[in-house]
Scaffold this motif. Structure first.
Motif, PDB file in Angstrom:
ATOM      1  N   ALA A   1       0.858  -1.188   0.000  1.00  0.00           N
ATOM      2  CA  ALA A   1       0.000   0.000   0.000  1.00  0.00           C
ATOM      3  C   ALA A   1       0.897   1.241   0.000  1.00  0.00           C
ATOM      4  O   ALA A   1       2.000   1.204   0.528  1.00  0.00           O
ATOM      5  CB  ALA A   1      -0.887  -0.010   1.245  1.00  0.00           C
ATOM      6  N   PRO A   2       0.411   2.363  -0.574  1.00  0.00           N
ATOM      7  CA  PRO A   2       1.280   3.538  -0.693  1.00  0.00           C
ATOM      8  C   PRO A   2       1.528   4.288   0.614  1.00  0.00           C
ATOM      9  O   PRO A   2       2.558   4.934   0.764  1.00  0.00           O
ATOM     10  CB  PRO A   2       0.532   4.430  -1.686  1.00  0.00           C
ATOM     11  N   THR A   3       0.602   4.225   1.569  1.00  0.00           N
ATOM     12  CA  THR A   3       0.780   5.036   2.783  1.00  0.00           C
ATOM     13  C   THR A   3       0.678   4.175   4.030  1.00  0.00           C
ATOM     14  O   THR A   3       0.047   3.115   4.026  1.00  0.00           O
ATOM     15  CB  THR A   3      -0.312   6.126   2.903  1.00  0.00           C
TER      16      THR A   3
ATOM     17  N   GLY B   1       8.984   1.344   0.527  1.00  0.00           N
ATOM     18  CA  GLY B   1      10.345   1.670   0.944  1.00  0.00           C
ATOM     19  C   GLY B   1      10.850   0.765   2.053  1.00  0.00           C
ATOM     20  O   GLY B   1      11.943   0.181   1.990  1.00  0.00           O
ATOM     21  N   ARG B   2      10.043   0.621   3.091  1.00  0.00           N
ATOM     22  CA  ARG B   2      10.451  -0.190   4.245  1.00  0.00           C
ATOM     23  C   ARG B   2      10.603  -1.663   3.845  1.00  0.00           C
ATOM     24  O   ARG B   2      11.515  -2.355   4.285  1.00  0.00           O
ATOM     25  CB  ARG B   2       9.414  -0.016   5.365  1.00  0.00           C
TER      26      ARG B   2
ATOM     27  N   ASP C   1      -2.320  -2.245  -3.792  1.00  0.00           N
ATOM     28  CA  ASP C   1      -3.500  -1.412  -3.534  1.00  0.00           C
ATOM     29  C   ASP C   1      -3.209   0.048  -3.871  1.00  0.00           C
ATOM     30  O   ASP C   1      -2.100   0.533  -3.655  1.00  0.00           O
ATOM     31  CB  ASP C   1      -3.928  -1.544  -2.068  1.00  0.00           C
ATOM     32  N   GLU C   2      -4.218   0.746  -4.377  1.00  0.00           N
ATOM     33  CA  GLU C   2      -4.103   2.172  -4.746  1.00  0.00           C
ATOM     34  C   GLU C   2      -2.900   2.415  -5.666  1.00  0.00           C
ATOM     35  O   GLU C   2      -2.037   3.259  -5.405  1.00  0.00           O
ATOM     36  CB  GLU C   2      -4.048   3.052  -3.479  1.00  0.00           C
ATOM     37  N   ALA C   3      -2.869   1.677  -6.766  1.00  0.00           N
ATOM     38  CA  ALA C   3      -1.757   1.776  -7.717  1.00  0.00           C
ATOM     39  C   ALA C   3      -1.616   3.194  -8.270  1.00  0.00           C
ATOM     40  O   ALA C   3      -0.503   3.660  -8.530  1.00  0.00           O
ATOM     41  CB  ALA C   3      -1.964   0.784  -8.859  1.00  0.00           C
TER      42      ALA C   3
ATOM     43  N   MET D   1       2.987   9.136  -6.183  1.00  0.00           N
ATOM     44  CA  MET D   1       3.981   9.360  -5.139  1.00  0.00           C
ATOM     45  C   MET D   1       5.377   8.896  -5.563  1.00  0.00           C
ATOM     46  O   MET D   1       6.316   8.915  -4.777  1.00  0.00           O
ATOM     47  CB  MET D   1       3.547   8.664  -3.842  1.00  0.00           C
ATOM     48  N   GLY D   2       5.493   8.422  -6.808  1.00  0.00           N
ATOM     49  CA  GLY D   2       6.807   8.054  -7.330  1.00  0.00           C
ATOM     50  C   GLY D   2       7.337   6.715  -6.833  1.00  0.00           C
ATOM     51  O   GLY D   2       8.540   6.468  -6.836  1.00  0.00           O
ATOM     52  N   PHE D   3       6.432   5.811  -6.413  1.00  0.00           N
ATOM     53  CA  PHE D   3       6.882   4.534  -5.852  1.00  0.00           C
ATOM     54  C   PHE D   3       7.063   3.420  -6.880  1.00  0.00           C
ATOM     55  O   PHE D   3       7.461   2.318  -6.530  1.00  0.00           O
ATOM     56  CB  PHE D   3       5.867   4.008  -4.805  1.00  0.00           C
TER      57      PHE D   3
END
Length: 399
Positions: free
Chosen positions: A100-102, A153-154, A175-177, A183-185
């Motif tokens: 997930a992004p966040t 990242g983690r 999720d939430e691609a 967000m540049g992930f």
């Protein structure tokens, strides 16, 4: 625990609705579904479960609040319960991976996964940035990991230190691609996916609130023969939320907001602003006027953010003032009102904002302030919603 059986969870057949009973779920999973009070599937749950329970890949377009988290978790948990774990396993080697992004979203998914696996022996672990690295590392080492929920990242940090190995992942959820892209992930997600088995050897589910060309292209690269599911947001936006647009001047906004909260004794409200400085100023002003308020924005440290959300959930705060980045991760039931103190510049954000209320079968109210600075955004919103918004002056008593 073992003496529970599905006859204790009666859900009558209803025309045009799918029940969780209809999907032949293992008893211990159905028991958790019953505990959560889920009876009928939301449209995305019905469509996604139909395909994914047979092991197919899926690319789903769905806003938050449509029940997509339960859709992919139920499919994943059934798969893990019915397929025996490999004989040779290592610690830190998850069978299912959700990215997930966040942090907020990851925490929400982790909480839902724990609720849905509570009658099973499956073990869920979360690794996210901004929280104690060593503590999370110990959780990976304590027992086998079945479901790992992570921010990109983690997760890469642990992979690089060889605390996590992804070569046995059977199910992979992204999720939430669309937000990962924003967000540049994506480069990080690519590296993660390269460490997992090939498409076809793992099941892949990708969800996004929007289907841009970029999202679809990634979906094609990462999945194998996927089912495409689109759940249109208009029903999410309009059916359960009473949308009001009030024409006000910039000077009137604060008085109207204060009176709305006070006169109606509102207990749980989210107020959206567009920028961090606006968030801070508004939260301070409300506190000065004896309203229990706090703020969520990108510059609030993680620990404080979690505490603020918990206080809001527990009813210690009446008002949460938030920016869009912070607002998309908020999944709290019982939010009666969403106020757009400033109209969002991106109409998609409007749908996300008002989707914080009217969730899980309840109805809610959204109030948008349109003043001389931003009322020009209304036609674009109406185009997205496919409907006219009624614009009026606020009720007299609020002046």
């Amino acid at each position: 625990m073992n003496n529970w059986n599905p006859s204790q969870f009666q859900v009558p057949v209803e025309e045009g609705k799918s029940r969780f009973h209809d999907f032949d779920l293992p008893n211990e999973l159905l028991h958790a579904v019953a505990d959560l009070g889920f009876k009928y599937c939301t449209p995305i749950q019905a469509e996604v479960l139909g395909a994914t329970l047979q092991g197919r890949d899926a690319i789903g377009k769905a806003q938050t609040g449509t029940g997509k988290t339960a859709a992919f978790l139920v499919a994943t948990i059934k798969q893990l319960l019915e397929t025996p774990a490999p004989d040779e396993r290592y610690l830190g080697e998850p069978r299912a991976l959700v990215i997930a992004p966040t942090r907020e979203l990851a925490m929400q998914i982790h909480k839902d996964a724990e609720a849905l696996t509570k009658h099973t022996k499956l073990h869920t672990v979360m690794v996210v940035g901004g929280m104690d690295y060593e503590k999370q590392r110990q959780q990976l080492q304590q027992e086998y990991v079945d479901i790992l929920v992570a921010t990109p990242g983690r997760l890469l940090d642990y992979c690089e230190r060889r605390d996590i190995h992804l070569d046995l992942v059977e199910t992979m959820v992204i999720d939430e691609a669309d937000r990962m892209l924003d967000m540049g992930f994506i480069p990080q997600v690519r590296r993660i996916i390269r460490s997992t088995p090939r498409p076809g050897d793992r099941q892949t589910l990708l969800f996004s609130a929007t289907f841009s060309e970029d999202v679809l292209r990634l979906g094609e690269q990462w999945t194998w023969n996927p089912l495409k599911v689109e759940i249109e947001p208009d029903s999410v936006a309009t059916d359960t939320v009473d949308q009001k647009v009030w024409i006000v001047s910039t000077e009137e906004k604060y008085k109207i907001l204060y009176n709305l909260i006070n006169r109606h004794n509102l207990e749980r409200v989210i107020v959206f602003t567009n920028r961090r400085d606006q968030t801070r100023r508004l939260a301070e002003k409300l506190r000065k006027d004896k309203i229990r308020a706090d703020m969520l924005s990108g510059d609030v440290p993680q620990k404080k953010r979690i505490r603020t959300l918990e206080d809001f959930r527990a009813g210690k705060l009446q008002v949460l003032v938030a920016t869009d980045v912070a607002g998309r991760g908020i999944h709290i039931d019982g939010i009666s009102h969403v106020v757009n103190y400033h109209l969002p510049e991106d109409p998609e954000d409007y749908v996300h904002r008002i989707g914080r209320t009217g969730r899980a079968g309840t109805t809610g109210t959204s109030v948008s302030f349109a003043c001389e600075d931003d009322s020009f955004l209304i036609p674009t919103l109406e185009e997205l919603l496919g409907d006219r918004l009624s614009c009026t002056r606020p009720p007299e008593e609020l002046f």
